[in-house]
Design an enzyme around this catalytic site. Sequence first.
Site, short mmCIF file in Angstrom:
data_model
loop_
_atom_site.label_atom_id
_atom_site.label_comp_id
_atom_site.label_asym_id
_atom_site.label_seq_id
_atom_site.Cartn_x
_atom_site.Cartn_y
_atom_site.Cartn_z
N GLU A 276 64.39 91.99 7.94
CA GLU A 276 63.30 91.37 8.70
C GLU A 276 62.99 92.15 9.98
O GLU A 276 61.87 92.11 10.48
CB GLU A 276 63.66 89.91 9.04
N HIS A 297 82.39 97.57 -11.03
CA HIS A 297 82.23 97.48 -12.49
C HIS A 297 80.78 97.22 -12.86
O HIS A 297 80.48 96.85 -14.00
CB HIS A 297 83.14 96.38 -13.04
N LYS A 409 53.31 82.60 3.52
CA LYS A 409 53.27 81.23 4.07
C LYS A 409 51.84 80.71 4.08
O LYS A 409 51.57 79.57 3.76
CB LYS A 409 53.83 81.20 5.49
O1 PA5 Z 1 64.82 85.53 12.08
C1 PA5 Z 1 63.84 84.81 12.06
O2 PA5 Z 1 63.11 84.67 13.05
C2 PA5 Z 1 63.48 84.02 10.82
O3 PA5 Z 1 64.29 84.37 9.76
C3 PA5 Z 1 63.62 82.53 11.08
O4 PA5 Z 1 64.93 82.26 11.49
C4 PA5 Z 1 63.30 81.71 9.83
O5 PA5 Z 1 62.02 82.04 9.34
C5 PA5 Z 1 63.36 80.21 10.13
O6 PA5 Z 1 62.45 79.89 11.15
P1 PA5 Z 1 62.43 78.47 11.85
O7 PA5 Z 1 63.72 78.29 12.57
O8 PA5 Z 1 61.25 78.51 12.78
O9 PA5 Z 1 62.28 77.45 10.76
#
Ligand code: PA5
Length: 419
Positions: A276, A297, A409
């Site tokens: 990410e 394996h 999303k």
């Molecule tokens: O690292 C990040 O910012 C994302 O992976 C969020 O943690 C994830 O999308 C969850 O977001 P939220 O806590 O707003 O539900």
Amino acid sequence: MLQFSFSDKTGRLTESALRAEAAKYAPLLEAVKAQSGLDPMSTGWMEIGRWAGEDTLSNLEALARKIQGDSDAFAVIGVGGSNNAARSMVEALKKEGFPEIVWTGNTLSAHAMEKTLAALRTKDFSIDCIAKNFETLEPGAAFRVLRRLMREKYGETFASRVIATGTIGSSLEALCRKEGYTFLPFPTDIGGRYTALSNVGLLPAAVAGLDIRKVVKGARKMREALYTLPPEENPALLYAAARHLLYSMGYRVEMLCSFEPQLQWFFKWWVQLFAESEGKKDTGLFPAASLYSEELHAVGQFVQEGSPILFETLLDVQDPDGSVPLTPDGAEDGFSYLDGKDYRDLNRAAFAATRTAHSGRLPVVTFTIPRIGEEAFGELFTFFQYACVLSSGMLGVDPFDQPGVEAYKGWMFKALGKT
Ligand code: PA5
């Protein structure tokens, strides 16, 4: 303390090339340490005391004691950065005699939710809904379903068993105030995947009986090392430089491997952190992970002879828990060469053999940690977070945003009629 080394018999990753690359990026290390050029709304984790100071720790320990006293299970609702750090610590170090941590709000599968509900129905439980924006569908839907289960089970007093971790001023805080749930602040200046050392990562760990002070101690130790070691000895800079060099040579996948299954959820945290943070603007190494020796394996074949797109990063634990002697039982089973040995010896032999075999084909980076415990997790989270910021800087991407996640999303919200 974690040690960095590498081995590459192909001659591509060399000591001199790595030193030169690290020297080139020494100013970047200084800039990161000074938080210069970084979004101040994303760097709150760099000051460990801000979100994991004494007040926070005492508050979390008291809350954990309350939950341990009235709950057999603790449902942690959260997805991505809202659950990966806690899950990596809890699944590695959980002990008997503490509430079982149930991870939910991380999938939209009805089958998975039915199983969670069935498991919780027969137990006394509390919940923590962790959501920075409280717009994400997975935690939002799970919170609704679990509140309903709680109301059926406990009547109107259920609110005393509900905690929510959200940003101050968010709709989640408003909901907590209105319904009487306990509210914990989600750091406003930290994105999900960097929140291990805050209410987000530490409450589930404390409920599961882990010593969260040791996690913080490990993090502080690592931070101190990264801020004081010179560039040529700084493991975060050396690792980021190695990744960047290998990327520029055409490698496209980094595979993190360990011989300790205890680390499997940590791998998920690591994959999320790098995927990410770096995977944007058509760049970045794809982070993959494998648990050896099982995967030797399977993917071991690809590593040794498949497309030469990946390099390997081994996480070696010098003194892992456990000892099981392979005492002979008199049967002629063909394994007499194991007499007098322990499982520990086998795992060490497999580690050494793998590094020798694989480094004949591809670059192998190795991190050695003394053992797996709370302190080690604090060190690992801090180390990889800094390394990731450095590595993202070398690629020219922002380590703290995730614009690509919004695309799917949008389509999903449209399909579900969200206005
Ligand atoms: O690292 C990040 O910012 C994302 O992976 C969020 O943690 C994830 O999308 C969850 O977001 P939220 O806590 O707003 O539900």
